[in-house]
Design an enzyme around this catalytic site. Structure first.
Site, PDB file in Angstrom:
ATOM      1  N   ARG A   1      13.197  -8.098   0.435  1.00 35.35           N
ATOM      2  CA  ARG A   1      11.942  -7.896  -0.296  1.00 35.35           C
ATOM      3  C   ARG A   1      11.096  -9.172  -0.347  1.00 35.35           C
ATOM      4  NH1 ARG A   1       9.562  -8.219  -5.252  1.00 35.35           N
ATOM      5  NH2 ARG A   1       8.250  -6.472  -5.881  1.00 35.35           N
TER       6      ARG A   1
ATOM      7  N   LYS B   1      -4.161   6.982   3.769  1.00 37.26           N
ATOM      8  CA  LYS B   1      -3.126   7.903   3.269  1.00 37.26           C
ATOM      9  C   LYS B   1      -1.836   7.111   3.091  1.00 37.26           C
ATOM     10  CE  LYS B   1      -1.884  12.786   4.010  1.00 37.26           C
ATOM     11  NZ  LYS B   1      -2.138  13.256   2.667  1.00 37.26           N
TER      12      LYS B   1
ATOM     13  N   HIS C   1       6.558  -9.975  -0.359  1.00 39.29           N
ATOM     14  CA  HIS C   1       5.259  -9.301  -0.267  1.00 39.29           C
ATOM     15  C   HIS C   1       4.616  -9.432   1.105  1.00 39.29           C
ATOM     16  CE1 HIS C   1       5.775  -9.006  -4.550  1.00 39.29           C
ATOM     17  NE2 HIS C   1       4.691  -8.272  -4.652  1.00 39.29           N
TER      18      HIS C   1
ATOM     19  N   ARG D   1      -5.707  10.846  12.431  1.00 35.66           N
ATOM     20  CA  ARG D   1      -5.835  10.164  11.135  1.00 35.66           C
ATOM     21  C   ARG D   1      -4.656   9.222  10.922  1.00 35.66           C
ATOM     22  NH1 ARG D   1      -6.286  13.714   5.734  1.00 35.66           N
ATOM     23  NH2 ARG D   1      -4.146  14.236   6.284  1.00 35.66           N
TER      24      ARG D   1
ATOM     25  N   GLU E   1     -12.707  13.078  -5.625  1.00 37.23           N
ATOM     26  CA  GLU E   1     -11.940  14.176  -5.031  1.00 37.23           C
ATOM     27  C   GLU E   1     -10.924  14.608  -6.078  1.00 37.23           C
ATOM     28  OE1 GLU E   1      -9.539  12.846  -1.701  1.00 37.23           O
ATOM     29  OE2 GLU E   1      -9.199  10.895  -2.629  1.00 37.23           O
TER      30      GLU E   1
END
Ligand code: PMP
Length: 296
Positions: free
Chosen positions: A115, A160, A117, A67, A192
């Protein structure tokens, strides 16, 4: 980061209560520091996994690794560790920590960069962080209270990702309501829970939401479905409503750290607990598999 980042050996030979790893540096979790410009820090730009460890054995590790690498592909994070190399490192970390039951957490972020995007330059390496800590194995006789909440997450819940703000808010709302988990739904269709998958039993058939972009493909979910099929229990993976959940014979919450838990309350109303025989058969089958795979 590459595979030459083997852990340094300052704690060699010691057994620790917990341990952290970051790009080759290893120490107790509280002593670890990560760079401010790690993209996990300001964007949650990364993927994580959690495994349960019993008797030194990482349960369902292959499933978690599969996964994990699928997820890295989905978000285009280039991670140079092979599955075998990562597996060996995770096992090494687990062996350095004392205790018969542990949690193993790891994450890979898109690297360290000023930083911005857009993705950093391809020369920027992914960052690997690992934490091993004490965890009590869940009790089989736990009973959960649930609340229902609108599912306000983005439309890639199959990933995830480190971005868990809606899950954090839902978990806190559950806690404040005196509950153990939040059942998330979109216009009455259940997806869920905040950090678990959800099943119900009705007339000895096991129901759960289908695998798509709205839920995480839980490792425990897959294991429970396999147990049901082995026991000859029919399994239906299809969308279901809050109303169907209220009418269920049993409601079951699954996750790596809580495994397979029975629920008895939904929004302060009594639910389920009407088919102990089928529930117990399923739960016993799951725990039997767990105990067999984590035998010393
Ligand atoms: N759904 C969500 C949103 C989760 O965060 C988790 C993991 N805690 C699960 C389901 C269960 O997945 P697994 O069985 O792989 O732990």
């Amino acid at each position: 980061m590459d595979e030459s980042h083997a852990p340094d050996h300052q704690n060699e030979g010691k057994t620790m209560k917990n341990l952290g790893y970051y790009n080759g540096v290893i120490d107790q979790i509280d002593a670890m520091r990560i760079p401010m410009n790690d993209r996990s820090n300001y964007f949650g730009d990364g993927i994580y996994e959690v495994c349960l460890v019993a008797n030194g054995v990482i349960f369902a590790l292959e499933d978690h690794l599969n996964r994990f690498y699928d997820n890295l592909d989905k978000v285009q994070i280039h991670f140079t560790y092979s599955k075998q190399a990562l597996k060996a490192l995770l096992q090494d970390m687990v062996e350095r920590v004392e205790g018969t039951s542990l949690s193993l957490y790891w994450q890979v972020s898109r690297g360290t960069a000023k930083r911005s995007h857009v993705f950093p330059d391809p020369s920027v390496n992914a960052n690997l962080m690992i934490m091993v800590d004490q965890l009590n194995l869940p009790r089989k006789d736990m009973l959960y209270k649930l609340i229902t909440l609108p599912d306000i997450r983005f439309l890639r819940c199959d990933i995830k990702s480190l971005n868990l703000l809606p899950n954090v808010l839902a978990s806190q709302a559950a806690k404040e309501a005196g509950c153990d988990e939040a059942v998330l739904h979109r216009n009455g269709i259940v997806s869920e829970c905040a950090h678990s998958n959800l099943f119900y039993l009705k007339d000895q058939v096991l129901y759960t939401a289908p695998l798509n972009h709205l839920i995480l493909p839980g490792i425990t979910r897959a294991r429970l479905i396999a147990c049901a099929k082995r026991l000859g229990i029919a399994v239906v993976e299809a969308p279901f409503t809050l109303e169907e959940l209220k009418q269920a014979d049993e409601v079951i919450v699954t996750s790596t750290t809580k495994q397979c838990v029975r629920a008895f309350e939904l929004d302060k109303e009594a639910i389920a607990l009407r088919d102990p025989v089928t529930f117990t058969a399923l739960q016993d089958a799951f725990f039997h598999e767990f105990e067999e795979e984590t035998k010393q």
